[in-house]
Design a protein around this motif. Sequence first.
Motif, PDB file in Angstrom:
ATOM      1  N   ILE A 103       3.495  10.229  75.710  1.00  0.00           N
ATOM      2  CA  ILE A 103       4.441  10.065  76.820  1.00  0.00           C
ATOM      3  C   ILE A 103       3.866  10.664  78.099  1.00  0.00           C
ATOM      4  CG2 ILE A 103       6.779  10.654  77.636  1.00  0.00           C
ATOM      5  CD1 ILE A 103       6.739   8.678  75.260  1.00  0.00           C
ATOM      6  N   LYS A 104       3.187  11.789  77.954  1.00  0.00           N
ATOM      7  CA  LYS A 104       2.662  12.492  79.130  1.00  0.00           C
ATOM      8  C   LYS A 104       1.529  13.415  78.691  1.00  0.00           C
ATOM      9  CE  LYS A 104       4.632  14.882  83.150  1.00  0.00           C
ATOM     10  NZ  LYS A 104       3.723  14.203  84.045  1.00  0.00           N
ATOM     11  N   ILE A 105       0.517  13.538  79.558  1.00  0.00           N
ATOM     12  CA  ILE A 105      -0.564  14.473  79.232  1.00  0.00           C
ATOM     13  C   ILE A 105      -0.607  15.606  80.251  1.00  0.00           C
ATOM     14  CG2 ILE A 105      -2.019  12.786  77.997  1.00  0.00           C
ATOM     15  CD1 ILE A 105      -3.720  12.534  80.518  1.00  0.00           C
ATOM     16  N   GLY A 106      -1.034  16.774  79.788  1.00  0.00           N
ATOM     17  CA  GLY A 106      -1.195  17.919  80.682  1.00  0.00           C
ATOM     18  C   GLY A 106      -2.534  17.850  81.397  1.00  0.00           C
ATOM     19  N   THR A 107      -2.769  18.787  82.317  1.00  0.00           N
ATOM     20  CA  THR A 107      -4.050  18.806  83.032  1.00  0.00           C
ATOM     21  C   THR A 107      -5.190  19.069  82.050  1.00  0.00           C
ATOM     22  OG1 THR A 107      -3.734  21.134  83.475  1.00  0.00           O
ATOM     23  CG2 THR A 107      -3.111  19.606  85.241  1.00  0.00           C
ATOM     24  N   GLY A 108      -6.333  18.536  82.347  1.00  0.00           N
ATOM     25  CA  GLY A 108      -7.516  18.795  81.519  1.00  0.00           C
ATOM     26  C   GLY A 108      -7.628  17.902  80.300  1.00  0.00           C
ATOM     27  N   VAL A 109      -6.595  17.114  80.000  1.00  0.00           N
ATOM     28  CA  VAL A 109      -6.652  16.236  78.828  1.00  0.00           C
ATOM     29  C   VAL A 109      -7.376  14.947  79.197  1.00  0.00           C
ATOM     30  CG1 VAL A 109      -5.273  14.843  77.219  1.00  0.00           C
ATOM     31  CG2 VAL A 109      -4.561  17.178  77.781  1.00  0.00           C
ATOM     32  N   THR A 110      -8.446  14.639  78.483  1.00  0.00           N
ATOM     33  CA  THR A 110      -9.249  13.466  78.839  1.00  0.00           C
ATOM     34  C   THR A 110      -9.347  12.457  77.700  1.00  0.00           C
ATOM     35  OG1 THR A 110     -11.211  14.652  78.089  1.00  0.00           O
ATOM     36  CG2 THR A 110     -10.735  14.747  80.451  1.00  0.00           C
ATOM     37  N   LYS A 111      -9.003  12.888  76.496  1.00  0.00           N
ATOM     38  CA  LYS A 111      -9.272  12.073  75.310  1.00  0.00           C
ATOM     39  C   LYS A 111      -8.308  10.894  75.166  1.00  0.00           C
ATOM     40  CE  LYS A 111      -8.667  13.635  70.972  1.00  0.00           C
ATOM     41  NZ  LYS A 111      -8.868  14.471  69.785  1.00  0.00           N
ATOM     42  N   ILE A 112      -7.102  11.077  75.642  1.00  0.00           N
ATOM     43  CA  ILE A 112      -6.088  10.042  75.475  1.00  0.00           C
ATOM     44  C   ILE A 112      -5.268   9.917  76.763  1.00  0.00           C
ATOM     45  CG2 ILE A 112      -5.651   9.896  72.972  1.00  0.00           C
ATOM     46  CD1 ILE A 112      -3.587  12.259  74.376  1.00  0.00           C
ATOM     47  N   LYS A 113      -4.453   8.858  76.803  1.00  0.00           N
ATOM     48  CA  LYS A 113      -3.632   8.675  78.009  1.00  0.00           C
ATOM     49  C   LYS A 113      -2.229   8.211  77.625  1.00  0.00           C
ATOM     50  CE  LYS A 113      -5.257   3.958  78.809  1.00  0.00           C
ATOM     51  NZ  LYS A 113      -5.710   3.734  77.421  1.00  0.00           N
ATOM     52  N   LYS A 114      -1.360   8.213  78.604  1.00  0.00           N
ATOM     53  CA  LYS A 114       0.017   7.779  78.416  1.00  0.00           C
ATOM     54  C   LYS A 114       0.039   6.387  77.789  1.00  0.00           C
ATOM     55  CE  LYS A 114       4.215   6.807  80.924  1.00  0.00           C
ATOM     56  NZ  LYS A 114       4.840   6.471  82.179  1.00  0.00           N
ATOM     57  N   GLY A 115       0.903   6.180  76.819  1.00  0.00           N
ATOM     58  CA  GLY A 115       1.039   4.861  76.199  1.00  0.00           C
ATOM     59  C   GLY A 115       0.171   4.672  74.969  1.00  0.00           C
ATOM     60  N   ASP A 116      -0.783   5.581  74.733  1.00  0.00           N
ATOM     61  CA  ASP A 116      -1.631   5.442  73.531  1.00  0.00           C
ATOM     62  C   ASP A 116      -0.809   5.675  72.268  1.00  0.00           C
ATOM     63  OD1 ASP A 116      -3.929   4.900  74.904  1.00  0.00           O
ATOM     64  OD2 ASP A 116      -4.812   6.914  74.698  1.00  0.00           O
ATOM     65  N   ARG A 117      -1.109   4.860  71.246  1.00  0.00           N
ATOM     66  CA  ARG A 117      -0.540   5.078  69.915  1.00  0.00           C
ATOM     67  C   ARG A 117      -1.424   6.115  69.242  1.00  0.00           C
ATOM     68  NH1 ARG A 117       2.421   1.643  66.650  1.00  0.00           N
ATOM     69  NH2 ARG A 117       3.469   0.738  68.431  1.00  0.00           N
ATOM     70  N   VAL A 118      -0.806   7.139  68.646  1.00  0.00           N
ATOM     71  CA  VAL A 118      -1.624   8.240  68.121  1.00  0.00           C
ATOM     72  C   VAL A 118      -1.175   8.721  66.747  1.00  0.00           C
ATOM     73  CG1 VAL A 118      -2.369   9.166  70.367  1.00  0.00           C
ATOM     74  CG2 VAL A 118      -0.180   9.918  69.386  1.00  0.00           C
ATOM     75  N   VAL A 119      -2.123   9.387  66.094  1.00  0.00           N
ATOM     76  CA  VAL A 119      -1.849  10.150  64.879  1.00  0.00           C
ATOM     77  C   VAL A 119      -1.945  11.623  65.266  1.00  0.00           C
ATOM     78  CG1 VAL A 119      -2.800  10.801  62.622  1.00  0.00           C
ATOM     79  CG2 VAL A 119      -2.720   8.389  63.290  1.00  0.00           C
ATOM     80  N   LYS A 153      -1.678  22.719  80.532  1.00  0.00           N
ATOM     81  CA  LYS A 153      -3.117  22.437  80.404  1.00  0.00           C
ATOM     82  C   LYS A 153      -3.519  22.258  78.923  1.00  0.00           C
ATOM     83  CE  LYS A 153      -7.690  23.838  81.601  1.00  0.00           C
ATOM     84  NZ  LYS A 153      -8.638  24.867  81.897  1.00  0.00           N
ATOM     85  N   GLY A 154      -4.176  21.144  78.634  1.00  0.00           N
ATOM     86  CA  GLY A 154      -4.673  20.903  77.281  1.00  0.00           C
ATOM     87  C   GLY A 154      -3.611  20.425  76.302  1.00  0.00           C
ATOM     88  N   GLU A 155      -2.381  20.205  76.796  1.00  0.00           N
ATOM     89  CA  GLU A 155      -1.286  19.801  75.907  1.00  0.00           C
ATOM     90  C   GLU A 155      -0.897  18.339  76.124  1.00  0.00           C
ATOM     91  OE1 GLU A 155       0.877  24.206  75.764  1.00  0.00           O
ATOM     92  OE2 GLU A 155       1.868  22.550  76.811  1.00  0.00           O
ATOM     93  N   VAL A 156      -0.284  17.762  75.096  1.00  0.00           N
ATOM     94  CA  VAL A 156       0.100  16.357  75.137  1.00  0.00           C
ATOM     95  C   VAL A 156       1.542  16.226  74.635  1.00  0.00           C
ATOM     96  CG1 VAL A 156      -0.478  14.047  74.265  1.00  0.00           C
ATOM     97  CG2 VAL A 156      -2.302  15.745  74.564  1.00  0.00           C
ATOM     98  N   LEU A 157       2.357  15.500  75.397  1.00  0.00           N
ATOM     99  CA  LEU A 157       3.739  15.228  74.969  1.00  0.00           C
ATOM    100  C   LEU A 157       3.758  13.902  74.215  1.00  0.00           C
ATOM    101  CD1 LEU A 157       6.870  15.675  75.021  1.00  0.00           C
ATOM    102  CD2 LEU A 157       6.867  14.543  77.256  1.00  0.00           C
ATOM    103  N   VAL A 158       4.250  13.942  72.978  1.00  0.00           N
ATOM    104  CA  VAL A 158       4.243  12.757  72.113  1.00  0.00           C
ATOM    105  C   VAL A 158       5.654  12.476  71.614  1.00  0.00           C
ATOM    106  CG1 VAL A 158       3.341  11.802  69.937  1.00  0.00           C
ATOM    107  CG2 VAL A 158       1.860  13.224  71.366  1.00  0.00           C
ATOM    108  N   LYS A 159       6.043  11.193  71.679  1.00  0.00           N
ATOM    109  CA  LYS A 159       7.288  10.767  71.026  1.00  0.00           C
ATOM    110  C   LYS A 159       6.909  10.439  69.588  1.00  0.00           C
ATOM    111  CE  LYS A 159      10.589   6.905  71.139  1.00  0.00           C
ATOM    112  NZ  LYS A 159      11.784   7.613  70.764  1.00  0.00           N
ATOM    113  N   ILE A 160       7.562  11.092  68.645  1.00  0.00           N
ATOM    114  CA  ILE A 160       7.167  10.918  67.243  1.00  0.00           C
ATOM    115  C   ILE A 160       7.929   9.758  66.611  1.00  0.00           C
ATOM    116  CG2 ILE A 160       7.079  12.033  64.968  1.00  0.00           C
ATOM    117  CD1 ILE A 160       6.522  14.606  66.288  1.00  0.00           C
ATOM    118  N   PHE A 161       7.199   8.938  65.871  1.00  0.00           N
ATOM    119  CA  PHE A 161       7.824   7.849  65.115  1.00  0.00           C
ATOM    120  C   PHE A 161       8.128   8.308  63.685  1.00  0.00           C
ATOM    121  CE2 PHE A 161       5.106   4.965  67.993  1.00  0.00           C
ATOM    122  CZ  PHE A 161       6.075   4.969  68.970  1.00  0.00           C
ATOM    123  N   TYR A 162       7.095   8.704  62.970  1.00  0.00           N
ATOM    124  CA  TYR A 162       7.264   9.166  61.583  1.00  0.00           C
ATOM    125  C   TYR A 162       6.485  10.461  61.386  1.00  0.00           C
ATOM    126  CZ  TYR A 162       9.056   4.560  60.351  1.00  0.00           C
ATOM    127  OH  TYR A 162       9.809   3.419  60.278  1.00  0.00           O
TER     128      TYR A 162
END
Length: 349
Positions: A72-88, A29-38
């Motif tokens: 890559i994946k979002i946990g429950t309750g995450v609304t700000k971003i979605k899978k596939g978004d490029r992020v900082v 809940k509230g967590e986001v899995l991100v593949k890091i580039f740099y």
Amino acid sequence: MTVETKAAVLFDLNKPLKIINLDLPYPKKGEVLVKIFYSGICHTQLLEISGKNAAGSFIPNLLGHEASGEVIKIGTGVTKIKKGDRVVLSWIKGKGLNVIPKPINYKNIKINRGSVTTFSNYTVVSENRVFKISKKLPAHIASLLGCAVPTGMGMIINNAKLKKNSSITIIGCGGIGINAIHASKILGAKKIVGIDLNKNKKKLIKSFGATHFINYKTKNIKEKIDKILGTEGSDYVVDTVGRKETMELAYNLANNNRGHVILCGVPNPLDLKISINPFPLYYGKKLVGTGGGETIPDKDLKKYASMYLNNQINLKKMITKIYSLKEINKAIQFLKKGNCVRVLINMNE
Ligand SMILES: [Zn+2]
């Protein structure tokens, strides 16, 4: 469910980081899995590695607080971003849930982590440390938006609200100092003095807009400043170093009636006391501290991205060198020598 990641972990203070394979649990809940580039390496991590800030009590732990990547994946309750978004990814808090992910099991050891960590191929971070960014922004440039750019530029734009034709002195010209210089130039400062230990950086510092350079090792810095700015002192002074001597110098170099002194270097908690004459504070001199340059990351990071895409700021020149994850300890040594602006780690090399 887990995803396998390589991560550079701090097991012992003052020792090289160990690169290990971790089974990273999927985001809760509230967590986001991100593949890091740099990921950038910030001076804060040098303090953590040497036990000079609170992180020392969390070892073994994951490190890093500025990066670019893809969701890559979002946990429950995450609304700000979605899978596939490029992020900082940034240590600066924004909108969204605030979570500290649980420690990860590794051979019966618990590896601790904070709300954001970035020295790994994959990471799980708190929703409020993830910020969607345009895919047009190159990934290595985007990683700078996690700390150096918002802190350095934010200090000048949001905190100082620097006035045109004013004078500013910046003590410590690393990633944050260079960004402060660059923002001062953009806002039209007349005189911009960069002070640094490394005289080889003079050309680089000037290329970002500094009109003068002073070697920190020179005696009588105050006299030199007087020659450049007149005896009234500097309208604004920024200390990015966080040492007693540099903080006191920052205060003393500022104009006594209207000088605006900003402290942003992370001080060693064991060396917190500074000594100043408070009298001018009654007459308009200002002394403030800032963590993240008063940045509102959900709004400001997009602004910096479009400034870069419109050629208003030169972020490319801020990247001194890019290393691979397996070379991270080399990169840390390079950063320690100080002859650089930003050092990045390419997580996919
Ligand atoms: Zn930082």
